[in-house]
Design an enzyme around this catalytic site. Structure first.
Site, PDB file in Angstrom:
ATOM      1  CE  LYS A  22      -1.931   1.587   3.908  1.00  0.00           C
ATOM      2  NZ  LYS A  22      -1.130   2.767   3.996  1.00  0.00           N
ATOM      3  CG  ASN A  23       2.302   2.762   2.984  1.00  0.00           C
ATOM      4  OD1 ASN A  23       0.992   3.073   3.332  1.00  0.00           O
ATOM      5  ND2 ASN A  23       3.031   2.266   4.258  1.00  0.00           N
ATOM      6  CB  CYS A 116      -5.485  10.239  10.537  1.00  0.00           C
ATOM      7  SG  CYS A 116      -3.792   9.411  11.283  1.00  0.00           S
ATOM      8  NE  ARG A 121      -0.413  10.131   9.441  1.00  0.00           N
ATOM      9  CZ  ARG A 121      -0.465   8.607   9.436  1.00  0.00           C
ATOM     10  NH1 ARG A 121      -1.873   9.306   9.547  1.00  0.00           N
ATOM     11  NH2 ARG A 121       0.253   8.504   8.126  1.00  0.00           N
ATOM     12  CG  ASP A 305       3.292   1.218   9.490  1.00  0.00           C
ATOM     13  OD1 ASP A 305       3.586   1.968   8.764  1.00  0.00           O
ATOM     14  OD2 ASP A 305       2.890   2.768  10.191  1.00  0.00           O
ATOM     15  NE  ARG A 397      -7.418   4.371   5.243  1.00  0.00           N
ATOM     16  CZ  ARG A 397      -6.649   4.368   5.978  1.00  0.00           C
ATOM     17  NH1 ARG A 397      -6.117   4.325   7.574  1.00  0.00           N
ATOM     18  NH2 ARG A 397      -5.164   4.948   5.803  1.00  0.00           N
TER      19      ARG A 397
HETATM   20  C1  EPZ Z   1       4.283   7.213   6.371  1.00  0.00           C
HETATM   21  O1  EPZ Z   1       2.879   8.060   6.621  1.00  0.00           O
HETATM   22  C2  EPZ Z   1       3.594   6.093   6.102  1.00  0.00           C
HETATM   23  N1  EPZ Z   1       1.869   6.294   5.192  1.00  0.00           N
HETATM   24  C3  EPZ Z   1       2.641   5.624   7.450  1.00  0.00           C
HETATM   25  O2  EPZ Z   1       1.972   4.069   7.498  1.00  0.00           O
HETATM   26  C4  EPZ Z   1       4.026   5.638   8.427  1.00  0.00           C
HETATM   27  O3  EPZ Z   1       3.322   4.931   9.711  1.00  0.00           O
HETATM   28  C5  EPZ Z   1       4.456   6.604   8.191  1.00  0.00           C
HETATM   29  O4  EPZ Z   1       5.499   6.627   6.928  1.00  0.00           O
HETATM   30  C6  EPZ Z   1       5.917   5.961   9.275  1.00  0.00           C
HETATM   31  O5  EPZ Z   1       6.781   5.067   8.612  1.00  0.00           O
HETATM   32  C7  EPZ Z   1       2.415   5.994   4.011  1.00  0.00           C
HETATM   33  O6  EPZ Z   1       3.231   6.019   3.379  1.00  0.00           O
HETATM   34  C8  EPZ Z   1       0.568   5.882   3.035  1.00  0.00           C
HETATM   35  P1  EPZ Z   1       5.891  10.341   8.024  1.00  0.00           P
HETATM   36  P2  EPZ Z   1       3.803   9.752   6.504  1.00  0.00           P
HETATM   37  O7  EPZ Z   1       5.862  12.151   7.513  1.00  0.00           O
HETATM   38  O8  EPZ Z   1       4.029   9.572   5.107  1.00  0.00           O
HETATM   39  C9  EPZ Z   1       6.018  14.127  11.937  1.00  0.00           C
HETATM   40  C10 EPZ Z   1       0.661   2.478   7.965  1.00  0.00           C
HETATM   41  O9  EPZ Z   1      -0.191   1.987   9.118  1.00  0.00           O
HETATM   42  N2  EPZ Z   1       5.926  15.206  10.642  1.00  0.00           N
HETATM   43  O10 EPZ Z   1       6.801   9.907   7.814  1.00  0.00           O
HETATM   44  O11 EPZ Z   1       1.947   9.931   7.164  1.00  0.00           O
HETATM   45  C11 EPZ Z   1       4.904  13.180  11.856  1.00  0.00           C
HETATM   46  O12 EPZ Z   1       3.452  13.663  12.591  1.00  0.00           O
HETATM   47  C12 EPZ Z   1       0.584   3.863   7.807  1.00  0.00           C
HETATM   48  O13 EPZ Z   1       0.252   2.109   6.776  1.00  0.00           O
HETATM   49  C13 EPZ Z   1       5.872  16.232  10.675  1.00  0.00           C
HETATM   50  O14 EPZ Z   1       6.239  16.359  12.085  1.00  0.00           O
HETATM   51  O15 EPZ Z   1       4.880   9.717   7.850  1.00  0.00           O
HETATM   52  C14 EPZ Z   1       4.990  11.573  12.602  1.00  0.00           C
HETATM   53  O16 EPZ Z   1       5.045  12.157  13.621  1.00  0.00           O
HETATM   54  C15 EPZ Z   1       0.014   4.662   8.973  1.00  0.00           C
HETATM   55  N3  EPZ Z   1       5.786  16.874  10.202  1.00  0.00           N
HETATM   56  C16 EPZ Z   1       6.014  11.537  11.695  1.00  0.00           C
HETATM   57  O17 EPZ Z   1       6.817  12.809  11.363  1.00  0.00           O
HETATM   58  C17 EPZ Z   1       5.412  16.942   8.317  1.00  0.00           C
HETATM   59  O18 EPZ Z   1       5.760  18.095   7.445  1.00  0.00           O
HETATM   60  C18 EPZ Z   1       6.558  10.502  10.876  1.00  0.00           C
HETATM   61  O19 EPZ Z   1       5.882  10.755   9.631  1.00  0.00           O
HETATM   62  C19 EPZ Z   1       5.661  15.134   8.105  1.00  0.00           C
HETATM   63  C20 EPZ Z   1       5.625  14.290   9.788  1.00  0.00           C
END
Ligand code: EPZ
Length: 416
Positions: A22-23, A116, A121, A305, A397
């Site tokens: 998915k990711n 979410c 996020r 995850d 999902r």
């Molecule tokens: C990706 O989400 C994955 N989703 C998530 O999987 C996964 O948990 C996550 O990476 C971490 O590995 C997809 O790839 C579609 P991040 P993403 O930006 O890109 C903070 C699942 O279950 N942050 O690496 O949204 C954020 O709040 C899903 O399949 C900021 O502060 O994750 C978080 O605490 C859930 N500012 C951390 O960084 C930003 O601009 C990691 O987020 C962006 C992120």
């Protein structure tokens, strides 16, 4: 409300092919609009998030055909740069379209994705990256608007190796004049899969998988074909199920390196795991002992995850298992539900201590997010009697035919 019933106590046995990731497919679908042309994506999982992404592509002007695990996207006629709130709401990862539409249309407008179940996020790192490439960013009525006559190559340093911000920067940089270098980039395998697809599309890009990614140009090709990588989190899920239920399961099309931290943790809990070039086989008695602390980190650290899935495997493990959730501030929502089965879990902020219990008893549980929901199903598989998991739409999902896959391995699970 979609609901599943689970009767615990069955050992798992057999072979299962792991779905596409998915990711990986979500950012790749967004990338398919770069430079127009047709993209053929194979090994795509059939998930509600994919359907939401198809709706966005069609809204933008793409022709999209889906058959079994194949998606064909013709993006020659993309003509819109706005994604309505209703489509953004369906899937948080629609934020991925920000960099792609800006690169294709020179402008993008979409509603800021809200938080979410997992936490606030924010998207500050995404916006900072686009600004560094020369985009002007404004906000009106809850919508983010980015504009750029011409994006310019630049050095983007990410304060945190965010997966989404890295992907958005890669997509936007494909339309930038001159070279872009992203440092402290996320190193997840899905980033490498995105790079491979972008190369098929005509991008000069390198370094994905390391913390330094370079994008130095993009000559669009009319046709690109790409096979989506296997889903390392889905593979981790079935591995945790087999570990805690006991049994002998072979996961086909599973790349052990991509989830090696999960494998080493389960080995430290007493599982016998064999890794081949594209399969992983687990043999387990089901009587586990607490292993090393689970501390979630960006890749190649332990994936956030898989935290809830590993927690389900530890509920009856002898001893105390420690979990530290470093990535999301609100990712223990499965804990109160697991306690309803009789689990012994104490939490303090981002730390959870799981003391293994002899028995768990079936109960009605509510899924509140994708991975937490799957973990409740795994917990139901090791509880006595019947467990009902409500609101399993969250699970659809990210898992293709989850109930069917588990019952093909001998689990007693039904959709009602
Ligand atoms: C990706 O989400 C994955 N989703 C998530 O999987 C996964 O948990 C996550 O990476 C971490 O590995 C997809 O790839 C579609 P991040 P993403 O930006 O890109 C903070 C699942 O279950 N942050 O690496 O949204 C954020 O709040 C899903 O399949 C900021 O502060 O994750 C978080 O605490 C859930 N500012 C951390 O960084 C930003 O601009 C990691 O987020 C962006 C992120």
């Amino acid at each position: 409300m979609p609901t599943w019933t689970v009767h615990g106590g069955k050992k798992l046995k057999g072979k299962l092919k792991i779905q596409g990731a998915k990711n990986a497919v979500l950012p790749i679908m967004a990338a398919s609009i770069l430079g127009g042309g047709t993209s053929r994506l194979v090994n795509c999982p059939q998930l509600s998030d994919i359907n939401a992404s198809v709706d966005i592509l069609r809204h933008l002007g793409c022709k999209v055909s889906c058959r079994d695990n194949e998606i064909i996207i013709d993006s020659d006629n993309v003509c819109k740069c706005h994604i309505p709130h209703t489509l953004m709401l369906k899937m948080r990862s629609s934020v991925m379209y920000m960099g792609a539409i800006l690169a294709r249309m020179g402008e993008v407008r979409l509603s800021r994705p809200g938080g979410c179940e997992l936490g606030s996020r924010p998207i500050d790192l995404h916006l900072k990256a686009l600004k560094t490439l020369g985009a002007e960013i404004s906000e009106e009525r809850g919508e983010v608007c980015c504009r750029a006559k011409q994006l310019r190559g630049a050095h983007i340093h990410l304060d945190f190796p965010s997966v989404g911000a890295t992907e958005n920067a890669m997509l936007a940089a494909c339309a930038a004049e001159g070279e872009t270098v992203i440092t402290n980039a996320a190193c997840e395998p899905e980033i490498v899969d995105l790079q491979n697809f972008l190369r098929c599309k005509g991008a000069q890009i390198s370094g994905a998988g390391s913390s330094v990614i370079r994008i130095s140009g993009f000559r669009p090709r009319k046709f690109a074909c790409h096979r989506i990588m296997a889903d390392r989190i889905a593979a981790s899920t079935y591995l945790c199920a087999a570990a805690s239920c006991g049994g002998d399961v072979l996961l086909d099309d599973a790349i052990a390196n991509y989830f090696y931290t999960v494998i080493t943790s389960l080995r430290s809990m007493g599982c016998d795991i064999i890794c081949g070039s594209n399969y992983v086989r687990i043999k387990s008695s089901g009587r586990l002992k607490a292993g090393r602390p689970i501390v979630t980190k960006p890749y190649p650290g332990f994936p956030t995850d898989s935290q809830s899935l590993m927690m389900a495997a530890c509920l009856k493990a002898e001893g105390t298992s420690v979990f530290v959730e470093n990535i999301f501030e609100n990712r223990f929502r499965h804990v109160p539900e697991m306690r309803r089965l009789g689990a012994d879990i104490r939490t303090e902020g981002r730390v959870a201590m799981v003391s293994g219990v002899e028995r768990l008893s079936g109960a009605p549980l509510n899924a509140s997010d994708l991975r937490g929901g799957a973990a409740l199903v795994l917990a139901g598989l090791i509880a006595d009697g019947e467990t009902c998991v409500y609101d399993t739409g969250h699970i659809d999902r990210g898992y293709e035919n989850f109930a069917y896959a588990l019952s093909s391995l001998g689990a007693d699970i039904k959709r009602i």
